[in-house]
Design an enzyme around this catalytic site. Structure first.
Site, PDB file in Angstrom:
ATOM      1  N   GLU A 436       0.836  -1.178   0.000  1.00 16.44           N
ATOM      2  CA  GLU A 436       0.000   0.000   0.000  1.00 16.44           C
ATOM      3  C   GLU A 436       0.885   1.247   0.000  1.00 16.44           C
ATOM      4  O   GLU A 436       1.739   1.407   0.870  1.00 16.44           O
ATOM      5  CB  GLU A 436      -0.861  -0.068   1.276  1.00 16.44           C
ATOM      6  N   ASP A 509      -0.238  -1.838   5.984  1.00 14.11           N
ATOM      7  CA  ASP A 509       0.038  -1.431   7.365  1.00 14.11           C
ATOM      8  C   ASP A 509      -0.872  -2.165   8.341  1.00 14.11           C
ATOM      9  O   ASP A 509      -1.975  -2.570   7.989  1.00 14.11           O
ATOM     10  CB  ASP A 509      -0.222   0.075   7.522  1.00 14.11           C
ATOM     11  N   ASP A 511      -2.752  -1.091  10.438  1.00  9.42           N
ATOM     12  CA  ASP A 511      -3.786  -0.200  10.993  1.00  9.42           C
ATOM     13  C   ASP A 511      -5.087  -0.368  10.210  1.00  9.42           C
ATOM     14  O   ASP A 511      -5.166  -1.187   9.301  1.00  9.42           O
ATOM     15  CB  ASP A 511      -3.314   1.258  10.949  1.00  9.42           C
ATOM     16  N   ASP A 513      -6.707   1.483   8.029  1.00  7.72           N
ATOM     17  CA  ASP A 513      -6.636   1.732   6.583  1.00  7.72           C
ATOM     18  C   ASP A 513      -6.031   0.543   5.860  1.00  7.72           C
ATOM     19  O   ASP A 513      -6.489   0.133   4.800  1.00  7.72           O
ATOM     20  CB  ASP A 513      -5.776   2.967   6.290  1.00  7.72           C
TER      21      ASP A 513
END
Ligand code: 0RA
Length: 647
Positions: A436, A509, A511, A513
């Site tokens: 990403e 990641d 997280d 997102d």
């Protein structure tokens, strides 16, 4: 299940089935010596085979009309289980020559051919007639309890050996069989059953055996569920269509049952979905890779529909209907029973009996033609759906052909500019990391093993491809680039042999997102490059979230729990150590990224599997309409149980 000896079997045909019909073959030592030969292995699948074997006997009893209720109890310890039914009860009378009860013979003798050799066919289970004795041999403890003729009987075994004889334990009403067993930990590395696997199997069994009530008492999770399908596979079809979130385009599904030697039971309906979905079973065993029974169904559908379209001159000028057009949106449940099924393929989940193809075809084709002709308005809706599919295909064709031109192996490849390819030509050793964002892409590019690892950075949000037709999907630059990099084409041009890498690893990641992007990509793979997921080519990389420094040592934690576990193991609390939380892959030094996430030696990788088709469909369909925080949960919770860790 018992094997019938020829002459006695003939006498027993009327349903009289006593100890005399059970042929004795051999002892159980071979089973303990080479368990894999009897249950396929000693991993989770092998362990669960024990359940299917015991369950099958009760299902047989129900299929033959003698039992109505089956209860499966997973006990609190998670490693022992009871299956009970209200059938006739295993016979407890003594075998005239062997001087043993039928019950003892059933649990202590290996029955090579089992029922397949007779007129009966076995209902379900993966092991084709090896039966209760195998389960007994592989259990530290097994207790069989039978109620019949006004009494309750019990017999106990340890590792297949009888502990004393068959005992009458009291008076009883009614009849039935109860089997408790506990798999042997000296045979199975893990003896814990997976409630979700059992639940799914029981639910499917209830659909395949209309009217049989199957109760699952899941003590570890304090759940108690009853499965019963009054309409059998028609209820199953309805559930599949609903859980996939599709709308049928006509009311009543087509259904057919035919029994003439083998038995075929099928139901189907056309939906608004853009793909085809067939769930097939042979003797109650799921055949995820299809086979001759599915081929028979497909050819029947193609021929019947085409014949109808031609007879009534329904095809618009200039539109040709392909077999795929005819089956677009087609959803079906197909269940066949046959005497000697032969399975093929890596996972033995493909039916290989050639005669079944013609059998299914000739059962379905005339019945479907008749159905179409006597339900003209339904037939018209179906044909309109098919013509629409043909038109959409022509539009998609143009889009995917453009992609395929770029991926053609002959001539020069026009790979996307953003792809940092690997240098090795040994495809078995190569991997594509889909990462990403450009900054993460940069670290990955520097930190990777350039020979074997390629990196494709994706910018921004990936299109949500749930319920989007292929032509639209391919308008999305990120996804079109991805398909070109993979090299295997898409849609009708898909060819897995052209996949340019051994593995495709989604790396985002740790997280929300990142999890959102992973979910969108998984949706894309699941809906449009399904075969890659099915063949186990798709993985999710797990980057660390924390770095923990203690004196000179460094540890990496992938989430809060992992961090807590590490600290506990070290006997430290958070104040005594140095903890760094990573904001994203992009801020990790390339060398650190290599060590924690890229290097095959030290990384964690989750293989994406389609463990439970019904659940997966439902989850993807539900989640894609909801907010990102819920999708995040999906990845965190389901990546782990949908997965094989550490490749
Ligand atoms: C052999 C003969 C008969 C029943 C069974 C086996 C039987 C086996 C199992 C295993 C689990 N549940 C079962 N229920 C029945 C028929 C005996 C008769 O004719 O009464």
């Amino acid at each position: 299940m018992p094997r019938e000896n020829d002459s006695e079997a003939k006498r027993a045909k009327g349903g009289e089935y006593t100890a005399a019909n059970i042929q004795v073959l051999e002892g159980l030592e071979p089973v303990r010596k080479r368990p894999g030969m009897y249950i396929g292995g000693v991993s989770s699948a092998g362990l669960h085979h024990l359940v299917w074997e015991i369950l099958d006997n009760s299902i047989d009893e129900a299929m033959n009309g003698h039992a109505k209720d089956i209860t499966v109890t997973l006990h609190k310890d998670g490693s022992s289980l009871t299956v009970s039914d209200d059938g006739r009860g295993i016979p407890v009378d003594k075998h005239p020559t062997h001087k043993k009860s039928a019950l003892e013979i059933i649990f202590t003798t290996l029955h090579a051919g089992g029922k397949f050799e007779g007129e009966n066919y076995k209902t379900s289970g993966g092991l084709h007639g090896v039966g209760a004795s195998v389960v007994n041999a592989l259990s530290t403890k097994l207790i069989a309890t039978v109620k019949r003729d006004g009494a309750e009987w019990q017999m106990e075994f340890r590792r297949g050996l009888a502990q004393g004889g068959l005992k009458k334990v009291g008076a009883a009403r009614g009849s039935g069989t109860t089997v408790f067993f506990q798999p042997d930990p000296s045979i199975f590395p893990r003896t814990e059953f997976e409630a979700s696997i059992i639940r799914e199997r029981l639910e499917v069994a209830s659909f395949l055996h209309r009217g049989v009530k199957i109760r699952f008492v899941d003590e570890p999770h304090r759940k108690d569920e009853v499965f019963k399908a009054e309409q059998g596979i028609v209820d199953y079809l309805k559930k599949i269509i609903e859980s996939r979130g599709h709308k049928p385009i006509h009311d009543a599904p087509f259904t057919l049952v035919k029994e003439n030697g083998a038995k075929v039971e099928v139901t189907f309906q056309w939906t608004e979905s853009t793909d085809e979905h067939v769930r097939s079973y042979v003797n109650g065993i799921p055949t995820g890779s299809g086979g001759t029974h599915e081929m028979g169904l497909r050819s029947a559908i193609g021929k019947a529909v085409r014949n109808y379209v031609e007879t009534h001159e329904l095809a618009p000028r200039g539109v040709t209907l392909t077999a795929e057009d005819i089956r677009e949106g087609f959803v079906s449940v197909l269940s066949v029973y046959l005497a000697e099924p032969q399975f093929q393929g890596q996972t033995k989940d493909r039916l290989n009996n050639p005669e079944i193809q013609a059998y299914v075809d000739s059962a379905v084709r005339p019945a479907l033609e008749q159905w179409l002709n006597s339900n003209r308005s339904v037939a018209e809706q179906i044909v309109a759906r098919i013509v629409l599919a043909a038109r959409a295909r022509e539009a998609s064709r143009a889009a995917s052909a453009a992609i395929s031109r770029k991926t053609a192996t002959s001539g020069r490849l026009t790979l996307p500019g953003k792809l940092s390819d690997c240098s090795s030509n040994l495809r078995e050793k190569t991997e594509l990391f889909i990462v990403e964002g450009d900054s993460a892409g940069g670290s990955a590019k520097q930190g990777r093993d350039r020979e074997h690892q390629a990196v494709l950075p994706l910018r921004g949000k990936v299109l949500n491809t749930e319920s989007v037709v292929l032509a639209k999907v391919l308008e999305n630059k990120e996804l079109a680039d991805l398909v070109v990099a993979l090299g295997c084409g898409i849609g009708k041009d898909f060819d897995i042999s052209r996949l340019r890498y051994a593995r495709v690893i989604l790396l985002a990641d740790a997280d929300s997102d990142g999890h959102h992007i992973t979910t969108l990509l998984l949706t894309f793979f699941y809906r449009h490059l399904h075969e890659l997921v099915k063949q186990g080519k798709v993985y999710v990389g797990v980057p660390p979230l924390y770095r923990i420094d203690v004196a000179k040592e460094t540890f990496w934690a992938v989430d809060e729990d992992d961090k807590a576990r590490i600290l506990k193991k070290l006997g430290k609390d958070e104040t005594k150590v140095d903890i760094t939380r990573f904001k994203g892959l992009g801020e990790m030094m390339p060398k650190v990224l290599w060590e924690t996430t890229l290097s095959p030696k030290s990384r964690r990788l989750l293989r994406v599997e389609i463990a439970d088709a019904l659940q997966t469909d439902k989850i993807i369909n539900q989640l894609m309409g909801k907010d990102p925080s819920e999708r995040f949960q999906f990845i965190m919770e389901h990546a782990e149980d949908a997965v094989d860790i550490d490749v």
